[in-house]
Write an enzyme that holds these catalytic residues in place. Structure first.
Site, PDB file in Angstrom:
ATOM      1  CG  HIS A   1      -9.903   6.851   1.946  1.00 21.81           C
ATOM      2  ND1 HIS A   1     -10.355   7.967   2.512  1.00 21.81           N
ATOM      3  CD2 HIS A   1      -9.068   6.378   2.877  1.00 21.81           C
ATOM      4  CE1 HIS A   1     -10.101   8.098   3.814  1.00 21.81           C
ATOM      5  NE2 HIS A   1      -9.126   7.028   3.944  1.00 21.81           N
TER       6      HIS A   1
ATOM      7  NE  ARG B   1      -2.914   2.862   2.524  1.00 25.47           N
ATOM      8  CZ  ARG B   1      -3.169   3.910   3.344  1.00 25.47           C
ATOM      9  NH1 ARG B   1      -2.407   3.620   4.512  1.00 25.47           N
ATOM     10  NH2 ARG B   1      -3.797   4.964   3.364  1.00 25.47           N
TER      11      ARG B   1
END
Ligand code: ADP
Length: 400
Positions: free
Chosen positions: A179, A90
């Site tokens: 996000h 991530r």
């Protein structure tokens, strides 16, 4: 194929290992308090859960521990760490360079490093995670999955700020949004659920967790989002203010003889729900309101849901046609109150909310609007780790 997903923070590593043939989670956990005297590591193989408090002096030791868990003679899930085909990282900020997930080469890593000035709180930890994981899993393919990539399809009139152009060209000041992995995941899942091809799907996604953002998705692509150059803009969050008059920091610095760094910390860590009512835990706030009629808790709920409602209106206008509004993340998935307050009174927009459905508890996708509602309102659990693993597999397949 086994894929390890890693989310490295400044003092933590969140991890999940998937068997991507079945998408089953084989091992998952969280190493916390890296660098502190006493560490805290929680992990589980299925429903077998463990906690250890050994000191974890740095990220390398943390990741070595994770590698040991993978090959543990008793509970381990592989015999040798070379069985991990891919490590999906991530990665918070991909700037304007990354429109999708990327195999991490020297050039890609350099580009992520170049992004540090615009993401000083996040990218350094992600870079450490990548470098250490490359050392520990030298045979695996390493893939960066960016929070910002999904929003790179925004048009310039949505991502530019009305400030001198020079700040954009020289300092890269623009809306990036975050996000992205979560917005994309829930949008794809709901499109599948409603049997609408993703490239024809228009949605408003509401990721309401501790950090919160909304996205306007047209034909499967993000055309606007509430977070900006940093995650501070947009919705009211646990401790972040979201939108405020940009002149306020200047005013506070002048009045309080404070400094801009302090105000930045206050807007990021002492504001939002916490600033309004002293708590950033939505459960506690709801309890205070329902059981004690606490006025600060009431105001926090009203302000929080009113901000979401305003953006629902704005994104209905931006999209023209909306198939679905999707609530996700800690608050979005669990707080029926916030969902109800955010959608109340929107009948003229074609949103007919179903209060009874909204109170149903399920861990799968749930429709919470009435049959006659033109826009469907949905609750969908997010799964950023699975999306990172899926994208890692996609990158590998497209490269073969
Ligand atoms: P993060 O952004 O840290 O991943 P989460 O998505 O886990 O955050 O969301 C955390 C928020 O979700 C907290 O405000 C928490 O109070 C809220 N939350 C979790 N469970 C519930 C619940 N059952 N009811 C209301 N709010 C909840």
């Amino acid at each position: 194929m086994k894929v390890l997903v890693i989310n490295t923070g400044s003092s933590s590593i969140k991890f999940q290992c998937f068997d991507m043939d079945t998408e089953k989670v084989l091992l998952k956990g969280l190493v916390e308090r890296i660098g502190e005297e006493v560490g805290k590591t929680k992990y589980s193989y299925g429903d077998k859960e463990f906690t250890v408090n050994d000191k974890v002096p740095n990220h390398k030791v943390g990741l070595e521990f994770i590698a040991k868990l993978l090959v543990d003679p008793k509970d381990g899930i592989i015999k040798d760490k070379s069985e991990i085909t891919a490590v999906g990282h991530r990665t918070v900020h991909g700037g304007e360079k990354f429109h999708s997930s990327s195999l991490i080469t020297h050039d890609v890593l350099d580009a992520i490093k170049e992004m540090v000035p615009i993401a000083p709180l996040h990218n350094p930890a992600n870079i450490t995670g990548i470098e250490v994981a490359q050392e520990i899993f030298p045979n695996a393919h390493h893939i960066a999955v960016f929070d910002t990539a999904f929003h790179q399809t925004m048009p310039d009139y949505a991502y530019r700020y009305a400030i001198p152009k020079d700040y954009y060209t020289r300092l890269h000041v623009r809306r990036y949004g975050f996000h992205g992995t979560s917005h994309l995941y829930v949008a794809k899942e709901v499109a599948k659920f409603l049997s609408i091809p993703f490239d024809k799907f228009n949605a408003i996604t509401i990721h309401a967790g501790n950090g919160s953002s909304m996205a306007a998705i047209k034909g499967g692509m993000s055309i606007d989002t509430t977070m900006g150059m940093t995650p501070l803009e947009g919705l009211i969050m646990g401790t972040r203010s979201g939108d405020i008059d940009p002149a306020i920091p200047h005013y506070i610095v002048g009045r309080d003889k404070s400094n801009i760094d302090m105000v930045n910390v206050i807007l990021n860590k002492q504001s939002g729900l916490k600033g309004i009512c002293g708590s950033n835990d939505m459960r506690e706030i709801q309890e205070r309101y329902f059981e004690k009629n606490d006025p600060d808790a009431k105001l926090a709920l009203e302000m929080y849901s009113y901000r979401i409602k305003k953006y629902i209106g704005a994104y209905c206008a931006a999209l023209g046609f909306v198939d679905a509004i999707i609530f996700t993340a800690g608050v979005g998935e669990n707080s029926s109150v916030i969902r109800q307050m955010s959608c109340a009174g929107l009948e003229n927009l074609g949103i007919i909310f179903d209060n009874a459905q909204n109170e149903r508890r399920t861990s799968s996708i749930l429709e919470i609007s009435k049959k006659e509602s033109k826009i469907k309102v949905m609750v969908a659990p997010t799964n950023e780790e699975l999306e990172i693993a899926r994208q890692s597999v996609e990158v590998l397949r497209s490269g073969l």
